[in-house]
Design a protein around this motif. Structure first.
Motif, mmCIF file in Angstrom:
data_model
loop_
_atom_site.group_PDB
_atom_site.id
_atom_site.type_symbol
_atom_site.label_atom_id
_atom_site.label_comp_id
_atom_site.label_asym_id
_atom_site.label_seq_id
_atom_site.Cartn_x
_atom_site.Cartn_y
_atom_site.Cartn_z
ATOM 1 N N LEU A 127 0.771 -0.608 0.358
ATOM 2 C CA LEU A 127 -0.045 -0.042 0.079
ATOM 3 C C LEU A 127 0.984 1.291 -0.100
ATOM 4 O O LEU A 127 0.178 2.494 0.043
ATOM 5 C CB LEU A 127 -0.830 0.246 1.377
ATOM 6 C CG LEU A 127 -2.323 -0.953 1.079
ATOM 7 C CD1 LEU A 127 -2.453 -1.228 2.522
ATOM 8 C CD2 LEU A 127 -3.095 -0.881 0.123
ATOM 9 N N ARG A 175 -0.966 -4.448 8.053
ATOM 10 C CA ARG A 175 -1.705 -3.802 7.701
ATOM 11 C C ARG A 175 -2.415 -3.762 6.599
ATOM 12 O O ARG A 175 -3.589 -2.930 5.951
ATOM 13 C CB ARG A 175 -0.649 -2.793 7.126
ATOM 14 C CG ARG A 175 -1.593 -1.585 6.396
ATOM 15 C CD ARG A 175 -1.918 -0.118 6.899
ATOM 16 N NE ARG A 175 -3.042 0.904 6.553
ATOM 17 C CZ ARG A 175 -4.473 0.690 6.409
ATOM 18 N NH1 ARG A 175 -5.038 -0.164 7.291
ATOM 19 N NH2 ARG A 175 -5.215 1.330 5.874
ATOM 20 N N PHE A 179 -6.472 -3.333 6.004
ATOM 21 C CA PHE A 179 -7.403 -2.636 4.734
ATOM 22 C C PHE A 179 -8.344 -3.443 4.141
ATOM 23 O O PHE A 179 -9.343 -3.012 3.612
ATOM 24 C CB PHE A 179 -6.356 -2.638 4.270
ATOM 25 C CG PHE A 179 -6.627 -1.781 2.598
ATOM 26 C CD1 PHE A 179 -6.418 -0.775 1.963
ATOM 27 C CD2 PHE A 179 -6.285 -3.022 1.776
ATOM 28 C CE1 PHE A 179 -7.766 -0.613 0.746
ATOM 29 C CE2 PHE A 179 -6.841 -2.488 -0.013
ATOM 30 C CZ PHE A 179 -7.573 -1.091 -0.318
ATOM 31 N N ASN A 183 -12.695 -2.553 4.222
ATOM 32 C CA ASN A 183 -13.230 -3.243 2.463
ATOM 33 C C ASN A 183 -14.155 -4.452 2.626
ATOM 34 O O ASN A 183 -14.208 -3.978 1.406
ATOM 35 C CB ASN A 183 -12.230 -2.546 2.115
ATOM 36 C CG ASN A 183 -11.570 -0.850 1.406
ATOM 37 O OD1 ASN A 183 -12.123 -0.522 1.090
ATOM 38 N ND2 ASN A 183 -11.051 -1.202 1.996
#
Ligand code: SAM
Ligand code: SF4
Length: 332
Positions: A127, A175, A179, A183
């Motif tokens: 990311l 992370r 994420f 979502n």
């Protein structure tokens, strides 16, 4: 209809089709920067791909995944996807999906839904914008994240595929799980596989997922679940996010006994196993006759040669590839 049964009693119900070997990225584990692609004359037309896929569906394939290279960079790819969608309407095909790097998703998300596609796998290894450019060489993170959001808004279910790379994204996996949780995406971690010559030493990139999983379990409650797709992934449920996390570990585990799949390249070559070089040419029988008898016989002959299993062992081979072709040929 008896379907396609291989010599080991496995029913082949899943076809992956690499619709192009070209790509707008040059991921370091997948391609050399200076790749030589196939001449256009060798590549099956979209109509030929449709005819081949339809033959497999007639013979019992229920799930079809388009991949590449990057499937969405093939010119007019939507005409093939829309046309294959007719098999969803009749119920002969249960699922039409694709694996994409996400770069073109913003453009195609709505059309994909219209054509009957319900799920896409999007490859995303980091990311961090700088890392993203380093790993894909030519990609832009923003564009991919926008594509992912467009796909989500259009109503596509998304699974994120992340290749776990030593000294590259190990520190980001937590992370990324977060994420995906935020979502409502499932996620699959992939071990690097020794396919095709690239510019680097693969043993430098190889991160055993067993190690990574141990580390992740310090932060996440991972519960093994029986969910299986007939592929190499083994799934867990992430207690904190409620999403699935899969592990694809071809180098350390044998997943062949339940294998339900074969892979077709954009030149019409059928690979019966991702980890073996043995293949069958379906382009000649496809072009030999407009009737399907010759093609059907060639498919039956190929399925009759599906091998029992693969032969990946990274330690024994050093850094050379196990099979010469790149992942972009068979699409993973
Ligand atoms: N371009 C599309 C994409 O990136 O999703 C589809 C094709 S790509 C070859 C399919 C998947 O294979 C991607 O998730 C990619 O990360 C993975 N892949 C490519 N080379 C690999 C390798 N050597 N080992 C493990 N996975 C690899
Ligand atoms: Fe292209 Fe996918 Fe290979 Fe990356 S992994 S170079 S996006 S085919």
């Amino acid at each position: 209809m008896t379907g396609m049964i291989d010599p080991f009693g496995r029913a082949v119900t899943y076809l992956r089709v690499s619709v192009t070997d070209r790509c707008d990225f040059r991921c370091v584990y997948c391609m050399a920067e200076d790749m030589t692609f196939l001449p256009k004359s060798e590549i099956l037309s979209l109509e030929e791909l449709d005819r081949l896929c339809s033959a497999f569906i007639r013979k019992g394939v229920k799930k079809l995944r388009l991949t590449g290279g990057e499937p969405l960079v093939r010119r007019n790819i939507m005409s093939l996807i829309r046309s294959l969608g007719r098999h969803l309407e009749t119920g002969d095909l249960e699922e039409l999906t694709l694996t994409s790097n996400g770069s073109q998703l913003a453009r195609f998300a709505d059309e994909l839904i219209d054509a009957g596609v319900r799920r896409v796998n999007v490859s995303l290894d980091t990311l961090d914008p700088d890392r993203f450019e380093a790993i894909t060489r030519w990609g832009k993170l923003d564009k991919v994240l926008n594509g992912i959001q467009a796909a989500k808004q259009a109503g596509l279910d998304i699974k994120i595929n992340t290749v776990a790379l030593k000294n590259f994204n190990e520190d980001e996996i937590d992370r990324m799980i977060e994420f995906c949780g935020e979502n409502a995406f499932d996620m699959t971690l992939i071990e690097t596989m020794p396919l095709g010559e690239i510019d680097q030493d693969r043993t430098d990139q190889y991160l055993p997922l067993s190690q990574l999983r141990e580390r992740l379990e310090k932060n996440w409650t991972l519960t093994d679940i029986p969910f299986k797709t007939g592929g190499p992934a083994r799934y867990t449920d992430v207690g904190e996010t409620g999403r699935k996390l899969g592990f694809i570990t071809p180098l350390t585990h044998n997943f062949c006994e339940g294998c339900n799949r074969v892979r077709l390249t954009c030149t019409g070559t059928l690979y019966m196993c991702l980890g073996q070089d043995d293949a069958a040419d379906l382009r000649a029988p496809l072009r030999a006759s407009e009737a399907d008898e010759v093609l059907d016989a060639a498919i039956d002959e190929a399925i009759g040669r599906k091998p029992k299993g693969h032969d990946f062992v990274i330690e024994r081979r050093g850094d050379g590839p196990a099979v010469g072709r790149h992942m972009s040929v068979t699409g993973g």
